[in-house]
Design a protein around this motif. Sequence first.
Motif, mmCIF file in Angstrom:
data_model
loop_
_atom_site.group_PDB
_atom_site.id
_atom_site.type_symbol
_atom_site.label_atom_id
_atom_site.label_comp_id
_atom_site.label_asym_id
_atom_site.label_seq_id
_atom_site.Cartn_x
_atom_site.Cartn_y
_atom_site.Cartn_z
ATOM 1 N N ALA A 2 0.746 -1.296 -0.004
ATOM 2 C CA ALA A 2 -0.014 -0.079 0.145
ATOM 3 C C ALA A 2 0.802 1.309 -0.019
ATOM 4 C CB ALA A 2 -0.883 -0.151 1.218
ATOM 5 N N ASN A 3 1.826 1.237 0.872
ATOM 6 C CA ASN A 3 2.922 2.400 0.817
ATOM 7 C C ASN A 3 3.328 2.591 -0.693
ATOM 8 O OD1 ASN A 3 4.577 4.209 2.291
ATOM 9 N ND2 ASN A 3 6.268 3.084 1.484
ATOM 10 N N GLU A 4 3.855 1.694 -1.315
ATOM 11 C CA GLU A 4 4.474 1.743 -2.662
ATOM 12 C C GLU A 4 3.213 2.527 -3.558
ATOM 13 O OE1 GLU A 4 7.523 1.877 -3.372
ATOM 14 O OE2 GLU A 4 8.164 0.980 -1.588
ATOM 15 N N LEU A 5 2.189 1.991 -3.483
ATOM 16 C CA LEU A 5 0.928 2.750 -4.398
ATOM 17 C C LEU A 5 0.885 4.008 -3.961
ATOM 18 C CD1 LEU A 5 -1.295 -0.463 -4.470
ATOM 19 C CD2 LEU A 5 -0.081 0.444 -6.178
ATOM 20 N N PHE A 6 0.823 4.291 -2.683
ATOM 21 C CA PHE A 6 0.724 5.618 -2.176
ATOM 22 C C PHE A 6 1.652 6.657 -2.639
ATOM 23 C CE2 PHE A 6 1.592 8.903 1.074
ATOM 24 C CZ PHE A 6 0.394 9.475 1.195
ATOM 25 N N HIS A 42 3.658 6.888 -13.659
ATOM 26 C CA HIS A 42 3.628 6.696 -12.151
ATOM 27 C C HIS A 42 3.304 5.203 -11.896
ATOM 28 C CE1 HIS A 42 2.342 10.879 -12.457
ATOM 29 N NE2 HIS A 42 3.202 11.086 -11.492
ATOM 30 N N SER A 43 3.143 4.207 -12.836
ATOM 31 C CA SER A 43 3.233 2.843 -12.823
ATOM 32 C C SER A 43 4.320 2.377 -13.095
ATOM 33 C CB SER A 43 1.913 2.205 -13.481
ATOM 34 O OG SER A 43 2.041 2.394 -14.767
ATOM 35 N N TRP A 48 7.634 0.098 -8.163
ATOM 36 C CA TRP A 48 6.769 -0.712 -9.207
ATOM 37 C C TRP A 48 7.449 -2.250 -9.010
ATOM 38 C CZ3 TRP A 48 2.299 1.152 -8.982
ATOM 39 C CH2 TRP A 48 1.286 0.492 -10.066
ATOM 40 N N ARG A 49 8.821 -2.469 -9.218
ATOM 41 C CA ARG A 49 9.374 -3.765 -9.128
ATOM 42 C C ARG A 49 8.920 -4.407 -7.850
ATOM 43 N NH1 ARG A 49 15.431 -3.504 -10.990
ATOM 44 N NH2 ARG A 49 15.163 -2.825 -13.008
ATOM 45 N N ILE A 50 8.735 -3.829 -6.607
ATOM 46 C CA ILE A 50 8.041 -4.535 -5.506
ATOM 47 C C ILE A 50 6.729 -4.996 -5.837
ATOM 48 C CG2 ILE A 50 7.544 -3.872 -3.095
ATOM 49 C CD1 ILE A 50 10.003 -1.973 -2.965
ATOM 50 N N ILE A 51 5.876 -3.842 -6.193
ATOM 51 C CA ILE A 51 4.497 -4.182 -6.445
ATOM 52 C C ILE A 51 4.131 -5.274 -7.109
ATOM 53 C CG2 ILE A 51 2.394 -3.198 -7.261
ATOM 54 C CD1 ILE A 51 3.501 -0.336 -6.326
ATOM 55 N N ASN A 52 4.945 -5.242 -8.456
ATOM 56 C CA ASN A 52 5.013 -6.598 -9.165
ATOM 57 C C ASN A 52 5.422 -7.749 -8.870
ATOM 58 O OD1 ASN A 52 3.446 -5.124 -11.645
ATOM 59 N ND2 ASN A 52 5.342 -4.291 -12.191
ATOM 60 N N GLY A 53 6.370 -7.721 -8.112
ATOM 61 C CA GLY A 53 7.019 -8.928 -7.595
ATOM 62 C C GLY A 53 5.888 -9.493 -6.541
ATOM 63 N N LEU A 54 5.164 -8.513 -5.910
ATOM 64 C CA LEU A 54 4.145 -9.240 -4.650
ATOM 65 C C LEU A 54 2.915 -9.538 -5.285
ATOM 66 C CD1 LEU A 54 5.682 -7.316 -1.623
ATOM 67 C CD2 LEU A 54 6.166 -9.549 -2.232
ATOM 68 N N SER A 55 2.476 -9.055 -6.438
ATOM 69 C CA SER A 55 1.065 -9.124 -6.581
ATOM 70 C C SER A 55 0.901 -9.913 -8.070
ATOM 71 C CB SER A 55 0.589 -7.900 -6.941
ATOM 72 O OG SER A 55 1.371 -6.923 -7.906
ATOM 73 N N ARG A 56 -0.317 -10.323 -8.144
ATOM 74 C CA ARG A 56 -0.705 -11.022 -9.145
ATOM 75 C C ARG A 56 -0.821 -10.321 -10.581
ATOM 76 N NH1 ARG A 56 -6.218 -14.286 -9.611
ATOM 77 N NH2 ARG A 56 -6.795 -12.539 -8.949
ATOM 78 N N ILE A 57 -1.539 -9.186 -10.311
ATOM 79 C CA ILE A 57 -1.661 -8.346 -11.493
ATOM 80 C C ILE A 57 -1.871 -6.872 -10.831
ATOM 81 C CG2 ILE A 57 -4.166 -8.488 -11.413
ATOM 82 C CD1 ILE A 57 -4.252 -8.417 -14.306
ATOM 83 N N VAL A 67 -4.027 3.858 -9.117
ATOM 84 C CA VAL A 67 -3.052 2.647 -9.473
ATOM 85 C C VAL A 67 -3.625 1.659 -8.417
ATOM 86 C CG1 VAL A 67 -1.230 3.845 -10.530
ATOM 87 C CG2 VAL A 67 -1.244 3.507 -8.000
ATOM 88 N N TRP A 68 -3.375 0.317 -8.931
ATOM 89 C CA TRP A 68 -3.911 -0.869 -8.148
ATOM 90 C C TRP A 68 -2.939 -1.945 -8.289
ATOM 91 C CZ3 TRP A 68 -5.070 -5.146 -10.915
ATOM 92 C CH2 TRP A 68 -5.498 -4.880 -12.284
ATOM 93 N N ALA A 69 -3.245 -2.754 -7.288
ATOM 94 C CA ALA A 69 -2.568 -4.077 -7.427
ATOM 95 C C ALA A 69 -3.451 -5.182 -6.693
ATOM 96 C CB ALA A 69 -1.196 -4.216 -6.641
ATOM 97 N N ARG A 70 -3.326 -6.330 -7.300
ATOM 98 C CA ARG A 70 -4.301 -7.388 -6.693
ATOM 99 C C ARG A 70 -3.113 -8.495 -6.459
ATOM 100 N NH1 ARG A 70 -9.628 -8.493 -7.693
ATOM 101 N NH2 ARG A 70 -9.730 -6.954 -9.064
ATOM 102 N N LEU A 71 -3.767 -9.064 -5.031
ATOM 103 C CA LEU A 71 -2.925 -10.092 -4.410
ATOM 104 C C LEU A 71 -3.787 -11.218 -4.494
ATOM 105 C CD1 LEU A 71 -1.883 -7.380 -2.893
ATOM 106 C CD2 LEU A 71 -0.514 -8.950 -2.093
#
Length: 77
Positions: A2-6, A42-43, A48-57, A67-71
């Motif tokens: 959430a911090n990275e998206l923020f 912004h994406s 964003w490497r952290i976000i992509n590494g931990l999320s499914r999409i 911006v959003w991430a789904r886990l």
Amino acid sequence: MANELFIATLSAGAEAIEVTLAATGDDLKITAATSERLFLRHSHGPGWRIINGLSRITGITADEHAVWARLSAGADT
């Protein structure tokens, strides 16, 4: 996560950011939204490497204001 998206949203110069967590079954969607238009840059970036590494999409909304991430706790993560 959430911090990275923020931080990605904050870089758009937003005065206010709304972070939302929404759970459905085994999925968790984290969204950071603002009234400012977010550009593709912004994406992308170091966080964003952290976000992509931990999320499914991941993605940016069609109106370009979030911006959003789904886990997922499912087997496909």
